[in-house]
Write a protein that holds these residues in place. Structure first.
Motif, PDB file in Angstrom:
ATOM      1  N   ASP A 178       0.838  -1.199   0.000  1.00 22.00           N
ATOM      2  CA  ASP A 178       0.000   0.000   0.000  1.00 22.00           C
ATOM      3  C   ASP A 178       0.874   1.251   0.000  1.00 22.00           C
ATOM      4  O   ASP A 178       1.718   1.438   0.888  1.00 22.00           O
ATOM      5  N   VAL A 179       0.670   2.122  -0.984  1.00 22.86           N
ATOM      6  CA  VAL A 179       1.533   3.293  -1.162  1.00 22.86           C
ATOM      7  C   VAL A 179       1.464   4.233   0.031  1.00 22.86           C
ATOM      8  O   VAL A 179       2.492   4.709   0.531  1.00 22.86           O
ATOM      9  N   ALA A 180       0.262   4.525   0.522  1.00 21.67           N
ATOM     10  CA  ALA A 180       0.109   5.475   1.630  1.00 21.67           C
ATOM     11  C   ALA A 180       0.788   4.959   2.897  1.00 21.67           C
ATOM     12  O   ALA A 180       1.454   5.716   3.614  1.00 21.67           O
ATOM     13  N   THR A 181       0.639   3.668   3.166  1.00 19.90           N
ATOM     14  CA  THR A 181       1.274   3.086   4.349  1.00 19.90           C
ATOM     15  C   THR A 181       2.788   3.071   4.191  1.00 19.90           C
ATOM     16  O   THR A 181       3.533   3.369   5.136  1.00 19.90           O
ATOM     17  N   ARG A 182       3.248   2.739   2.996  1.00 20.56           N
ATOM     18  CA  ARG A 182       4.696   2.728   2.748  1.00 20.56           C
ATOM     19  C   ARG A 182       5.282   4.124   2.929  1.00 20.56           C
ATOM     20  O   ARG A 182       6.351   4.290   3.529  1.00 20.56           O
ATOM     21  N   ARG A 183       4.592   5.139   2.450  1.00 24.30           N
ATOM     22  CA  ARG A 183       5.076   6.510   2.620  1.00 24.30           C
ATOM     23  C   ARG A 183       5.136   6.902   4.094  1.00 24.30           C
ATOM     24  O   ARG A 183       6.052   7.613   4.512  1.00 24.30           O
ATOM     25  N   PHE A 184       4.148   6.459   4.860  1.00 25.47           N
ATOM     26  CA  PHE A 184       4.168   6.760   6.296  1.00 25.47           C
ATOM     27  C   PHE A 184       5.466   6.255   6.918  1.00 25.47           C
ATOM     28  O   PHE A 184       6.142   6.980   7.663  1.00 25.47           O
ATOM     29  N   PHE A 185       5.837   5.026   6.597  1.00 21.80           N
ATOM     30  CA  PHE A 185       7.051   4.463   7.189  1.00 21.80           C
ATOM     31  C   PHE A 185       8.318   5.057   6.575  1.00 21.80           C
ATOM     32  O   PHE A 185       9.354   5.128   7.245  1.00 21.80           O
ATOM     33  N   GLU A 186       8.256   5.498   5.334  1.00 25.38           N
ATOM     34  CA  GLU A 186       9.401   6.204   4.755  1.00 25.38           C
ATOM     35  C   GLU A 186       9.664   7.507   5.500  1.00 25.38           C
ATOM     36  O   GLU A 186      10.820   7.888   5.725  1.00 25.38           O
ATOM     37  N   VAL A 187       8.593   8.194   5.898  1.00 20.34           N
ATOM     38  CA  VAL A 187       8.752   9.444   6.651  1.00 20.34           C
ATOM     39  C   VAL A 187       9.283   9.155   8.052  1.00 20.34           C
ATOM     40  O   VAL A 187      10.120   9.902   8.577  1.00 20.34           O
ATOM     41  N   VAL A 188       8.816   8.075   8.672  1.00 15.37           N
ATOM     42  CA  VAL A 188       9.385   7.663   9.964  1.00 15.37           C
ATOM     43  C   VAL A 188      10.878   7.392   9.799  1.00 15.37           C
ATOM     44  O   VAL A 188      11.709   7.854  10.595  1.00 15.37           O
ATOM     45  N   PHE A 189      11.216   6.653   8.764  1.00 17.72           N
ATOM     46  CA  PHE A 189      12.612   6.319   8.467  1.00 17.72           C
ATOM     47  C   PHE A 189      13.440   7.587   8.271  1.00 17.72           C
ATOM     48  O   PHE A 189      14.516   7.750   8.860  1.00 17.72           O
ATOM     49  N   SER A 190      12.934   8.503   7.465  1.00 15.43           N
ATOM     50  CA  SER A 190      13.651   9.753   7.201  1.00 15.43           C
ATOM     51  C   SER A 190      13.837  10.563   8.474  1.00 15.43           C
ATOM     52  O   SER A 190      14.874  11.204   8.674  1.00 15.43           O
TER      53      SER A 190
END
Length: 474
Positions: A178-190
């Motif tokens: 899921d793109v939205a969920t993946r982006r959420f974790f990318e922002v956490v990662f960043s």
């Protein structure tokens, strides 16, 4: 917090909500020093030079009604768009920076909190297992992931142990369908990498224009031990020392923090739109926007966002070369070869000429900046509905000892394009909330600190009937 959220969604039928006096609004207190800026998802990711959410909130609630369109064409971390979302308006955010787009979209995208919580626990569990039992596989993936130049950047700024942990984390995040969920974790990662203290990289800070690499690196099993080690180091090395933290532990902390903000986002029938684009050529229809609230870069490029953002973007598939090309497109750059300059109004042209007499290169860079801002203001004028308002928050700069007089110049450019500019408000900045470099102290002789203690809030009103034709490029 709950009361705050309810207040944001209240429908206001008074005179103020139907169109307050712009001059009166700009005369009010615009500082908001005593108010928190971390409610909802505003604190999802560090970002330099953010204005307080109360600032766009003031103009959104006073100058628009629920359902109307609010635009930020240079949205940065998405503060304006998130406030529009919380206020029940249709927010549109545009930016050229790929990390800004990720951060902004995540901040205004409600997700199933239970599902995200479960996914986060799985990511952490699998990442820990990979670091413990699959180190050789992680090393192989690290070697194959980047080109030579990007690989050199990674090796310079991240220790090998940190690289392994980050590789384990991003590898799990990339598996999320899921793109939205993946982006959420990318922002956490960043958010574990880009912090005022430089996160888990070897950078001492990522708020400074040019990040500095730690000269003394400490590993500690606890914060107490690390703090004792720093105290034992010499005063000269204290601000050159980096305490290395586990990337997985920092990811877990940021995940828990962001999960709390995510729980405060409600579903809306007006989800915001996020578009990749340049503010000089907006992908929007004429007369389609009810309010603009934005903060452009300062003249002389006071904050180079890409210098910090590349620290996390390289882990998300971008190369150093690609990010360098993107950086050249940002507003406020100094390259002027083959640049198409705009004709500037008299007082603005005089400021540029004065600086050019002192330094021709700086003068051309400033001419470029005001040319870019001319095109941006022209686009704002085009997309605003007649009678509607654009709010521009900007600071002034100093070039070769000469003030660039940015608010005055932008107001003059706006008038030449057909805007009415009834007033320029002033807000005093809270230095404690600015992302100043680690270890920095007030320095009255510092040009950057001199020009960071206040900002100007310019109100541009598009007339109900057009009377002034925009200037054309030459």
């Amino acid at each position: 917090m709950r009361n705050r959220q309810l207040h944001l969604f209240e429908h206001r039928d008074d005179v103020e909500s139907q169109g307050a006096d712009l001059e009166g609004l700009l005369s009010q207190d615009l500082n908001f020093h005593s108010e928190t800026g971390t409610y909802a998802s505003h604190d999802f990711h560090p970002f330099p030079a953010k204005f307080p959410p109360q600032l766009p909130h003031k103009f959104i609630t006073a100058l628009t009604s629920p359902g109307e369109i609010v635009l930020d064409p240079m949205m940065g971390s998405g503060t304006t768009v998130l406030e529009a979302f919380l206020c029940g308006r249709q927010g549109i955010g545009i930016d050229i920076d790929p990390l800004a787009l990720k951060i902004s979209s995540v901040k205004a995208t409600p997700l199933n909190v239970k599902h995200v919580l479960e996914m986060g626990h799985e990511i952490l569990q699998r990442a820990r297992m990979a670091v413990a039992k699959e180190r050789s596989d992680l090393k192989t993936r690290l070697e194959k992931r980047w080109d030579r130049r990007t690989r050199q950047f990674i090796d310079y700024w991240f220790t090998r142990d940190t690289q392994l942990e980050l590789m384990a984390l991003i590898g799990e995040i990339e598996k999320i369908p899921d793109v939205a969920t993946r982006r959420f974790f990318e922002v956490v990662f960043s958010g574990t990498i880009i912090t005022k203290s430089g996160g888990v990289s070897l950078a001492l800070d990522l708020a400074h224009t040019r990040p500095h690499r730690a000269k003394v690196v400490l590993k500690a099993t606890s914060m107490k031990r690390a703090n004792n080690a720093v105290e034992a180091s010499s005063r000269r090395h204290r601000h050159e020392t980096k305490m290395l933290r586990s990337a997985i532990l920092e990811f877990e902390k940021r995940f828990k923090q962001n999960l709390g903000g995510l729980a405060k986002l409600a579903q809306s029938s007006l989800p915001p739109r996020f578009l990749y684009g340049n503010a000089q050529n907006l992908p929007l229809l004429d007369a389609s926007v009810d309010l603009i609230v934005t903060s452009p870069p300062y003249a002389s490029n006071a904050i180079d966002y890409m210098r910090a953002h590349k620290f996390s973007l390289v882990w998300m598939g971008y190369s150093i070369e690609e990010l360098g090309r993107k950086r050249k497109e940002y507003i406020g750059g100094e390259a002027t070869t083959d640049f198409q300059f705009e004709e500037l109004p008299h007082a603005t042209a005089k400021v540029v000429a004065d600086i050019a007499e002192r330094d021709q290169k700086k003068g051309r860079a400033l001419h470029r900046y005001y040319s870019e801002m001319t095109r941006i203001l022209r686009e704002m004028h085009r997309v605003l509905r007649p009678g509607k308002i654009a709010i521009v928050i900007i600071g002034s700069s100093v070039m070769r000892g000469r003030d660039t007089e940015t608010p005055m110049c932008l107001a003059e450019i706006g008038r030449a394009l057909g805007f009415h500019v009834p007033k320029i408000g002033i807000r005093q900045l809270d230095r404690d909330r600015r992302m100043m470099p680690v270890g920095s102290r007030p320095n009255l002789d510092s040009q950057i600190q001199q020009r960071m203690h206040e900002e100007y809030v310019i109100g541009f009103r598009k007339p109900d009937t057009l009377s002034t034709a925009p200037r054309r490029r030459r």
